[in-house]
Write a protein that holds these residues in place. Structure first.
Motif, PDB file in Angstrom:
ATOM      1  N   PHE A 100       0.868  -1.180   0.000  1.00  0.00           N
ATOM      2  CA  PHE A 100       0.000   0.000   0.000  1.00  0.00           C
ATOM      3  C   PHE A 100       0.906   1.232   0.000  1.00  0.00           C
ATOM      4  O   PHE A 100       1.461   1.610   1.033  1.00  0.00           O
ATOM      5  N   ARG A 101       1.031   1.831  -1.156  1.00  0.00           N
ATOM      6  CA  ARG A 101       1.980   2.946  -1.314  1.00  0.00           C
ATOM      7  C   ARG A 101       1.379   4.025  -2.219  1.00  0.00           C
ATOM      8  O   ARG A 101       0.757   3.739  -3.242  1.00  0.00           O
ATOM      9  N   ASP A 102       1.539   5.268  -1.813  1.00  0.00           N
ATOM     10  CA  ASP A 102       1.145   6.414  -2.644  1.00  0.00           C
ATOM     11  C   ASP A 102      -0.329   6.373  -3.041  1.00  0.00           C
ATOM     12  O   ASP A 102      -0.684   6.642  -4.191  1.00  0.00           O
ATOM     13  N   LEU A 103      -1.199   6.027  -2.085  1.00  0.00           N
ATOM     14  CA  LEU A 103      -2.628   5.971  -2.356  1.00  0.00           C
ATOM     15  C   LEU A 103      -3.335   7.131  -1.676  1.00  0.00           C
ATOM     16  O   LEU A 103      -2.822   7.728  -0.723  1.00  0.00           O
ATOM     17  N   VAL A 104      -4.545   7.445  -2.134  1.00  0.00           N
ATOM     18  CA  VAL A 104      -5.346   8.510  -1.516  1.00  0.00           C
ATOM     19  C   VAL A 104      -6.410   7.929  -0.592  1.00  0.00           C
ATOM     20  O   VAL A 104      -7.236   8.651  -0.044  1.00  0.00           O
ATOM     21  N   VAL A 105      -6.405   6.631  -0.401  1.00  0.00           N
ATOM     22  CA  VAL A 105      -7.416   5.923   0.372  1.00  0.00           C
ATOM     23  C   VAL A 105      -7.417   6.395   1.829  1.00  0.00           C
ATOM     24  O   VAL A 105      -6.388   6.808   2.372  1.00  0.00           O
ATOM     25  N   THR A 106      -8.581   6.321   2.487  1.00  0.00           N
ATOM     26  CA  THR A 106      -8.687   6.737   3.891  1.00  0.00           C
ATOM     27  C   THR A 106      -8.730   5.561   4.861  1.00  0.00           C
ATOM     28  O   THR A 106      -8.422   5.729   6.040  1.00  0.00           O
TER      29      THR A 106
ATOM     30  N   ASP B  58       8.756  -3.945   6.390  1.00  0.00           N
ATOM     31  CA  ASP B  58       9.046  -2.519   6.440  1.00  0.00           C
ATOM     32  C   ASP B  58       8.402  -1.815   5.250  1.00  0.00           C
ATOM     33  O   ASP B  58       8.427  -2.321   4.116  1.00  0.00           O
ATOM     34  N   GLU B  59       7.805  -0.656   5.529  1.00  0.00           N
ATOM     35  CA  GLU B  59       7.172   0.173   4.496  1.00  0.00           C
ATOM     36  C   GLU B  59       6.035  -0.542   3.775  1.00  0.00           C
ATOM     37  O   GLU B  59       5.748  -0.273   2.614  1.00  0.00           O
ATOM     38  N   ALA B  60       5.363  -1.442   4.477  1.00  0.00           N
ATOM     39  CA  ALA B  60       4.167  -2.061   3.890  1.00  0.00           C
ATOM     40  C   ALA B  60       3.100  -1.003   3.638  1.00  0.00           C
ATOM     41  O   ALA B  60       2.353  -1.073   2.658  1.00  0.00           O
ATOM     42  N   PHE B  61       3.028  -0.021   4.540  1.00  0.00           N
ATOM     43  CA  PHE B  61       2.110   1.111   4.395  1.00  0.00           C
ATOM     44  C   PHE B  61       2.984   2.355   4.268  1.00  0.00           C
ATOM     45  O   PHE B  61       3.560   2.833   5.244  1.00  0.00           O
ATOM     46  N   LEU B  62       3.086   2.878   3.054  1.00  0.00           N
ATOM     47  CA  LEU B  62       4.051   3.943   2.792  1.00  0.00           C
ATOM     48  C   LEU B  62       3.413   5.127   2.084  1.00  0.00           C
ATOM     49  O   LEU B  62       2.707   4.971   1.088  1.00  0.00           O
ATOM     50  N   HIS B  63       3.670   6.297   2.617  1.00  0.00           N
ATOM     51  CA  HIS B  63       3.276   7.552   1.973  1.00  0.00           C
ATOM     52  C   HIS B  63       1.780   7.574   1.667  1.00  0.00           C
ATOM     53  O   HIS B  63       1.351   7.737   0.524  1.00  0.00           O
ATOM     54  N   LEU B  64       0.989   7.415   2.721  1.00  0.00           N
ATOM     55  CA  LEU B  64      -0.473   7.417   2.603  1.00  0.00           C
ATOM     56  C   LEU B  64      -0.985   8.656   3.336  1.00  0.00           C
ATOM     57  O   LEU B  64      -1.305   8.621   4.526  1.00  0.00           O
ATOM     58  N   ASN B  65      -1.075   9.743   2.626  1.00  0.00           N
ATOM     59  CA  ASN B  65      -1.341  11.042   3.248  1.00  0.00           C
ATOM     60  C   ASN B  65      -2.736  11.172   3.831  1.00  0.00           C
ATOM     61  O   ASN B  65      -2.950  11.973   4.737  1.00  0.00           O
ATOM     62  N   ASN B  66      -3.716  10.418   3.308  1.00  0.00           N
ATOM     63  CA  ASN B  66      -5.093  10.549   3.766  1.00  0.00           C
ATOM     64  C   ASN B  66      -5.533   9.412   4.680  1.00  0.00           C
ATOM     65  O   ASN B  66      -6.658   9.427   5.174  1.00  0.00           O
ATOM     66  N   LEU B  67      -4.684   8.435   4.889  1.00  0.00           N
ATOM     67  CA  LEU B  67      -5.079   7.236   5.630  1.00  0.00           C
ATOM     68  C   LEU B  67      -5.358   7.557   7.090  1.00  0.00           C
ATOM     69  O   LEU B  67      -4.510   8.083   7.804  1.00  0.00           O
ATOM     70  N   SER B  68      -6.563   7.217   7.547  1.00  0.00           N
ATOM     71  CA  SER B  68      -6.939   7.472   8.941  1.00  0.00           C
ATOM     72  C   SER B  68      -7.147   6.200   9.751  1.00  0.00           C
ATOM     73  O   SER B  68      -7.133   6.242  10.975  1.00  0.00           O
ATOM     74  N   MET B  69      -7.327   5.041   9.083  1.00  0.00           N
ATOM     75  CA  MET B  69      -7.660   3.826   9.806  1.00  0.00           C
ATOM     76  C   MET B  69      -7.085   2.591   9.123  1.00  0.00           C
ATOM     77  O   MET B  69      -7.159   2.449   7.910  1.00  0.00           O
ATOM     78  N   ILE B  70      -6.474   1.695   9.937  1.00  0.00           N
ATOM     79  CA  ILE B  70      -6.006   0.395   9.470  1.00  0.00           C
ATOM     80  C   ILE B  70      -6.580  -0.665  10.391  1.00  0.00           C
ATOM     81  O   ILE B  70      -6.408  -0.594  11.616  1.00  0.00           O
ATOM     82  N   SER B  71      -7.262  -1.653   9.824  1.00  0.00           N
ATOM     83  CA  SER B  71      -7.803  -2.766  10.605  1.00  0.00           C
ATOM     84  C   SER B  71      -7.033  -4.039  10.280  1.00  0.00           C
ATOM     85  O   SER B  71      -7.030  -4.495   9.147  1.00  0.00           O
ATOM     86  N   LEU B  72      -6.389  -4.604  11.320  1.00  0.00           N
ATOM     87  CA  LEU B  72      -5.659  -5.862  11.200  1.00  0.00           C
ATOM     88  C   LEU B  72      -6.198  -6.873  12.211  1.00  0.00           C
ATOM     89  O   LEU B  72      -5.474  -7.768  12.651  1.00  0.00           O
ATOM     90  N   ASP B  73      -7.451  -6.743  12.570  1.00  0.00           N
ATOM     91  CA  ASP B  73      -8.063  -7.629  13.562  1.00  0.00           C
ATOM     92  C   ASP B  73      -8.060  -9.081  13.100  1.00  0.00           C
ATOM     93  O   ASP B  73      -8.162  -9.379  11.906  1.00  0.00           O
ATOM     94  N   ASN B  74      -8.003  -9.973  14.085  1.00  0.00           N
ATOM     95  CA  ASN B  74      -8.166 -11.409  13.835  1.00  0.00           C
ATOM     96  C   ASN B  74      -7.139 -11.942  12.837  1.00  0.00           C
ATOM     97  O   ASN B  74      -7.477 -12.559  11.831  1.00  0.00           O
ATOM     98  N   ASN B  75      -5.858 -11.677  13.156  1.00  0.00           N
ATOM     99  CA  ASN B  75      -4.748 -12.214  12.382  1.00  0.00           C
ATOM    100  C   ASN B  75      -3.788 -12.917  13.328  1.00  0.00           C
ATOM    101  O   ASN B  75      -4.178 -13.297  14.437  1.00  0.00           O
ATOM    102  N   ARG B  76      -2.531 -13.094  12.925  1.00  0.00           N
ATOM    103  CA  ARG B  76      -1.582 -13.867  13.733  1.00  0.00           C
ATOM    104  C   ARG B  76      -0.293 -13.099  14.043  1.00  0.00           C
ATOM    105  O   ARG B  76       0.763 -13.687  14.229  1.00  0.00           O
TER     106      ARG B  76
END
Length: 346
Positions: free
Chosen positions: A120-126, A140-158
């Motif tokens: 997830f890089r250089d996206l406008v997603v929220t 590292d840098e899995a989520f990079l340069h996401l200027n509008n991102l307000s929420m990440i859900s990683l529930d129920n993983n390992r």
């Protein structure tokens, strides 16, 4: 007993039903709320979707989510892949294909184990939703340069640890949700990537057994943090654990607390709400917390001590039960296969 011919026929049938052919992908494209029109595209037509379309892909068989499957030059409202048996996301998949998704990218109820660098890089997603997978690593840098991102859900993983280097240049991230993972400890500066603004950190139903002050190093003391640690294994609150920070809520409900330092929230510690479990605490500790909350004007909630007339919300049993819920991930194709084999048997 099932004959060999029947077994062979059954295997061929399942392969046909679950095969990854382009003509079996049905992408449901629906307009935003307030518009009644709904369109359907197959995989060859996805690139022709209109502006503001909502793309929902459900109950398909897509082992690898690659660029060509999500290619769309127009600005989409959201794109969601659910129950699609996805095990891997191609590197730069979304960055190269759907840079203009405005709201949500979701890959949920699948079988992903790793979020690769620059997924997830250089996206406008929220919002990015990755809950209900098998993710045990964030590169590292899995989520990079996401200027509008307000929420990440990683529930129920390992996930066993949080990699702060996975979140790089996410200046508006407010809500990080990691409920029901396998996290056991919070390392030094684990939240340092969070921006200098109010934050909501959800770590309910993990395996955290102790809190250390160094975990909050780098987290701005000027902004209010909501910290949800409900349903973990924390036994003690050491001295100054929450000092020099401001909390809208610290939720320690359904933790086996046995000892609380009299100075757990002392130096420049601001707290609006504090929820805890009285079950294993001494009467002296409970009375100390009640008195401390009254003096500091903290809204107090508790379970396990009804004599103090303190109310507290129930534990989120869906996640804390320890069993992964696969109900929604069981595809309709498999139902068809099982139904047909039962027909043969009966």
């Amino acid at each position: 007993m099932i004959s060999l011919q029947t077994l062979v026929f059954f295997v061929i049938l399942c392969e046909n039903v679950l095969s990854c052919r382009s003509d079996v992908f049905d992408y449901k494209i629906s307009k935003p709320l307030g518009m009644n029109e709904t369109k359907f595209y197959n995989v060859d037509e996805i690139s022709k979707c209109d502006d503001n379309d909502l793309v929902v892909v459900d109950n398909q068989y897509i082992p690898e989510l690659c660029c060509k499957l999500v290619a769309c030059k127009n600005a989409l409202e959201s794109i969601i892949f659910k129950n699609c048996f996805i095990r891997e996301i191609e590197e730069n998949c979304f960055s190269n294909s759907v840079q203009n998704v405005r709201y949500v990218i979701g890959v949920t109820y699948n079988y992903i184990t790793t979020i690769k660098k620059h997924t997830f890089r250089d996206l406008v997603v929220t919002e990015i939703h990755l809950h209900d997978n098998f993710i045990d690593e964030l590169e590292d840098e899995a989520f990079l340069h996401l200027n509008n991102l307000s929420m990440i859900s990683l529930d129920n993983n390992r996930l066993k640890v949080i990699n702060p280097k996975a979140f790089t240049l996410v200046p508006r991230l407010e809500h990080l949700s990691l409920t029901a993972n396998h996290i056991t400890t919070l390392q030094a500066g684990v939240f340092s990537f969070l921006p200098a603004r109010n934050s909501y950190i959800t770590l309910a139903c993990n395996k955290i057994d102790q809190l250390k002050k160094i975990a909050f190093d780098g987290l701005s003391s000027r902004f209010i943090v909501i910290l949800n640690l409900n349903g973990n294994r924390i036994e003690t609150l050491p001295e100054d654990i929450f000092s020099n920070h401001s909390f809208g809520l610290v939720d320690l409900g359904y933790n086996p607390l046995t000892k609380i330092s009299r100075y757990f929230c002392e130096k420049q510690c601001v707290m609006e709400r504090f929820w805890f479990d009285c079950t294993f605490l001494t009467l002296e500790d409970v009375e100390f917390i009640v008195g401390w909350a009254k003096m500091k004007e903290v809204d107090l909630g508790a379970s396990g001590c009804p004599q103090y007339n303190l109310t507290f919300k129930a534990r989120p049993a869906k996640y804390c039960s320890g069993a992964k819920n696969f109900g929604d991930a069981f595809s309709c194709q498999l139902y068809v296969c099982f139904y047909l084999v039962l027909r043969f048997l009966l």
